[in-house]
Design a protein around this motif. Structure first.
Motif, mmCIF file in Angstrom:
data_model
loop_
_atom_site.group_PDB
_atom_site.id
_atom_site.type_symbol
_atom_site.label_atom_id
_atom_site.label_comp_id
_atom_site.label_asym_id
_atom_site.label_seq_id
_atom_site.Cartn_x
_atom_site.Cartn_y
_atom_site.Cartn_z
ATOM 1 N N GLY A 14 1.500 -7.667 -6.304
ATOM 2 C CA GLY A 14 2.811 -7.294 -6.799
ATOM 3 C C GLY A 14 3.852 -8.369 -6.610
ATOM 4 O O GLY A 14 3.550 -9.538 -6.424
ATOM 5 N N GLU A 18 3.378 -9.090 -2.498
ATOM 6 C CA GLU A 18 2.993 -7.835 -1.872
ATOM 7 C C GLU A 18 1.907 -7.152 -2.693
ATOM 8 O O GLU A 18 1.873 -7.241 -3.917
ATOM 9 C CB GLU A 18 4.208 -6.912 -1.746
ATOM 10 C CG GLU A 18 5.278 -7.423 -0.777
ATOM 11 C CD GLU A 18 4.836 -7.339 0.665
ATOM 12 O OE1 GLU A 18 3.797 -6.700 0.941
ATOM 13 O OE2 GLU A 18 5.524 -7.910 1.524
ATOM 14 N N VAL A 20 0.171 -3.964 -4.334
ATOM 15 C CA VAL A 20 0.311 -2.575 -4.760
ATOM 16 C C VAL A 20 -1.088 -1.986 -4.762
ATOM 17 O O VAL A 20 -1.955 -2.426 -5.503
ATOM 18 C CB VAL A 20 0.953 -2.482 -6.157
ATOM 19 C CG1 VAL A 20 0.962 -1.044 -6.649
ATOM 20 C CG2 VAL A 20 2.371 -3.045 -6.135
ATOM 21 N N THR A 111 0.689 2.707 -3.248
ATOM 22 C CA THR A 111 1.696 2.300 -2.268
ATOM 23 C C THR A 111 1.992 0.815 -2.461
ATOM 24 O O THR A 111 1.141 0.044 -2.897
ATOM 25 C CB THR A 111 1.208 2.533 -0.828
ATOM 26 O OG1 THR A 111 0.037 1.736 -0.598
ATOM 27 C CG2 THR A 111 0.881 4.000 -0.592
ATOM 28 N N ALA A 112 3.202 0.441 -2.115
ATOM 29 C CA ALA A 112 3.637 -0.952 -2.276
ATOM 30 C C ALA A 112 3.671 -1.678 -0.946
ATOM 31 O O ALA A 112 4.445 -2.625 -0.763
ATOM 32 C CB ALA A 112 5.013 -0.991 -2.938
ATOM 33 N N LEU A 120 12.526 -5.640 -5.789
ATOM 34 C CA LEU A 120 11.925 -5.785 -7.119
ATOM 35 C C LEU A 120 12.781 -6.702 -7.992
ATOM 36 O O LEU A 120 13.975 -6.476 -8.154
ATOM 37 C CB LEU A 120 11.826 -4.416 -7.813
ATOM 38 C CG LEU A 120 10.680 -3.501 -7.426
ATOM 39 C CD1 LEU A 120 10.839 -2.161 -8.130
ATOM 40 C CD2 LEU A 120 9.338 -4.118 -7.771
ATOM 41 N N SER A 128 6.614 -7.995 -11.371
ATOM 42 C CA SER A 128 7.065 -6.767 -10.715
ATOM 43 C C SER A 128 6.566 -5.537 -11.454
ATOM 44 O O SER A 128 5.706 -4.798 -10.964
ATOM 45 C CB SER A 128 8.598 -6.751 -10.620
ATOM 46 O OG SER A 128 9.182 -6.916 -11.911
ATOM 47 N N GLN A 131 2.675 -4.397 -12.176
ATOM 48 C CA GLN A 131 1.862 -3.710 -11.179
ATOM 49 C C GLN A 131 2.242 -2.235 -11.012
ATOM 50 O O GLN A 131 1.574 -1.504 -10.269
ATOM 51 C CB GLN A 131 1.982 -4.418 -9.823
ATOM 52 C CG GLN A 131 1.341 -5.793 -9.782
ATOM 53 C CD GLN A 131 2.174 -6.829 -10.513
ATOM 54 O OE1 GLN A 131 3.398 -6.801 -10.482
ATOM 55 N NE2 GLN A 131 1.511 -7.758 -11.186
ATOM 56 N N LEU A 132 3.315 -1.816 -11.681
ATOM 57 C CA LEU A 132 3.836 -0.464 -11.489
ATOM 58 C C LEU A 132 3.614 0.443 -12.694
ATOM 59 O O LEU A 132 3.847 1.649 -12.616
ATOM 60 C CB LEU A 132 5.343 -0.535 -11.176
ATOM 61 C CG LEU A 132 5.707 -1.394 -9.958
ATOM 62 C CD1 LEU A 132 7.217 -1.553 -9.854
ATOM 63 C CD2 LEU A 132 5.142 -0.792 -8.684
ATOM 64 N N THR A 146 4.142 5.068 -7.630
ATOM 65 C CA THR A 146 4.082 4.066 -6.557
ATOM 66 C C THR A 146 5.187 4.331 -5.558
ATOM 67 O O THR A 146 6.374 4.343 -5.913
ATOM 68 C CB THR A 146 4.233 2.642 -7.132
ATOM 69 O OG1 THR A 146 3.250 2.443 -8.158
ATOM 70 C CG2 THR A 146 4.053 1.600 -6.041
ATOM 71 N N PHE A 148 7.361 3.371 -2.097
ATOM 72 C CA PHE A 148 7.826 2.223 -1.328
ATOM 73 C C PHE A 148 8.188 2.650 0.087
ATOM 74 O O PHE A 148 8.492 3.830 0.334
ATOM 75 C CB PHE A 148 9.037 1.586 -2.016
ATOM 76 C CG PHE A 148 8.687 0.830 -3.270
ATOM 77 C CD1 PHE A 148 8.611 -0.556 -3.261
ATOM 78 C CD2 PHE A 148 8.415 1.501 -4.452
ATOM 79 C CE1 PHE A 148 8.275 -1.264 -4.406
ATOM 80 C CE2 PHE A 148 8.074 0.810 -5.601
ATOM 81 C CZ PHE A 148 8.009 -0.577 -5.585
#
Length: 468
Positions: A14, A18, A20, A111-112, A120, A128, A131-132, A146, A148
């Protein structure tokens, strides 16, 4: 009804590196059983290629049980919107149609990691949003929720454009949100294909030379798509800039016409840098209000894509009002009930061969290379009503990095309801450069500003510099 499952997606990289991570996948079926049957796509559905469209909503605080609430409400709504729980299959002629099987909608929970939603970088969806918003593997719709660390959540949806347009999917989103809140159900959708049935059975010579024939082409006669690269961005446009564009476009011009004219001029600037002589600009037009009086709840595609082509140097010399006049001329020509009835019959005369909108091909009138773009308005989406019970979204946008020969731009209302626009942009890199060099209109976006009630913030040191 839900079926629990696992996924082999693993972790998706992500924003800011990070991960995801998909933690579970559930197939949510309609709360009541569906008797399996087939539902034909209309002739206006058949002009759409097999592409998926994404949309996502960011919530500052969704609570611990967000996914469970969404799944329970989804099961209820899939009773009325049963085609969304089915699959697209081929009929005996090889055309796509809906198998209404009650298969269900895949809902991924993710989960992120240790990421904060405020970090973001919404302006750069490749790092960004990508991945969502789920990649749809089966069915008509996929959903991803998702969470956070800060308690926020992003609800991303991907749907098959052959089954419905943005107007239709907006109907579903608002109904789904109302069910999650426990509010009254909106009017049920209509799947009456007879509303878009041909008046008679024409032959190709009877439909040659019509506006439909100028705007669409059988796939066998379409030129190959040009080799293109595209950059993906999400911008904010201030209400004052929208109003200024409309004023400069002249009396009787809509905000979307003014915006399209401005965008066309930016494509001319980009074309001059690459020594491209033509610029093609198209606009997606909704035909519901131009046809039957009972089309307001019709679920499906009711679209046409008129376009215009001008020389890049000619465009650079024109005032915005002149360009807006050109946009108005070819949009108005298509925004008539007779054109949509004609388009239904044009497709009927050529079935089962698939067709494609000429505006999507990224070519000039003579087949020459052109900078090309299609504008599709998402302004009818009532973002403030997509409240699943934990408040209105802090931010929302479409996500459509599509494979066509032309760029694609989708404005929608800001979640703040203040008249600002959020604009998803999938265009050639040189067009992005032209957008970011102008002094106004296209502004940078960061999630931190959205959560603070100010969608535009100054770019960070690591981000490309935008002119304000």
């Amino acid at each position: 009804m839900v079926k629990e499952g696992t996924t082999d997606d693993g972790a998706k990289r992500g924003h800011s590196g990070e991960a995801v991570t998909i933690t579970a996948v559930t197939t949510v079926a309609p709360a009541l059983p569906v008797q399996e049957h087939r539902l034909a796509l209309s002739n206006l559905d058949l002009i759409l290629p097999p592409i998926d469209v994404g949309v996502f909503f960011c919530y500052a605080d969704a609570g611990a049980g967000a996914a469970a609430v969404l799944k329970a409400a989804l099961a209820k709504m899939l009773v009325a919107y049963y085609p969304l729980a089915g699959e697209v299959v081929a009929n005996t002629d090889g055309e796509p149609e809906l198998l209404c099987s009650g298969r269900g909608v895949d809902v991924a929970e993710a989960t992120a990691g240790d990421a904060e939603m405020r970090d973001l970088r919404l302006g750069f969806p490749d790092e960004s949003v990508e991945q969502l918003v789920p990649k749809k593997k089966a069915g008509v719709v996929s959903v991803q929720v998702t969470k956070f660390r800060c308690g926020g959540a992003v609800v991303g949806c991907t749907f098959d454009h052959r089954v419905c347009d943005a107007y239709s999917f907006n109907m579903f989103l608002l109904a789904w949100a109302a069910a999650a809140r426990g509010g009254p159900a909106p009017p049920s959708p209509s799947f009456r294909r007879s509303l878009l049935a041909p008046r008679h059975h024409p032959t190709p010579p009877c439909t040659t030379g019509t506006l439909a024939d100028r705007l669409f082409v059988p796939v066998s006669r379409a030129p190959p798509l040009p080799e293109t690269t595209a950059a993906n961005r999400i911008y904010r446009i201030a209400a004052a800039d929208v109003a200024a564009l409309q004023a400069a476009a002249g009396p009787g011009r809509t905000k979307l016409e003014a915006f399209t004219a401005h965008l066309w001029g930016l494509h001319a600037e980009a074309a001059s840098r690459r020594r491209i002589s033509s610029c093609c600009m198209g606009v997606v037009v909704d035909g519901r209000s131009r046809l039957h009086g009972d089309m307001a709840t019709y679920f499906g595609n009711v679209l046409s894509i008129p376009y215009g082509v001008l020389g890049s140097e000619e465009l650079r010399r024109m005032e915005l009002a002149e360009v807006a006049g050109e946009v108005h001329r070819w949009v108005a020509e298509a925004a008539k009930g007779e054109h949509f009835r004609e388009l239904v019959e044009w497709v009927e005369a050529r079935r089962p061969e698939p067709t494609v909108a000429r505006a999507y091909l990224g070519r000039g009138e003579g087949g020459e290379e052109a900078t090309a773009c299609v504008v599709s308005s998402g302004m009818r989406l009532a973002v403030g009503e997509v409240d699943f019970g934990w408040g209105t979204p802090a931010f929302a946008s479409y996500h459509f990095p599509w494979p066509g020969g032309a760029g694609y731009v989708m404005p929608m209302p800001s979640a703040r309801g203040d008249g600002d626009w959020v604009v998803y942009v999938h265009v050639a890199p040189e067009v992005v450069e032209a957008m970011e060099e102008e002094p106004t209109v296209f502004r940078a976006l960061e999630m931190a500003g959205c959560l603070a009630g100010n969608e535009m913030v100054a770019p960070s040191a690591a981000a490309p510099t935008y002119a304000n």
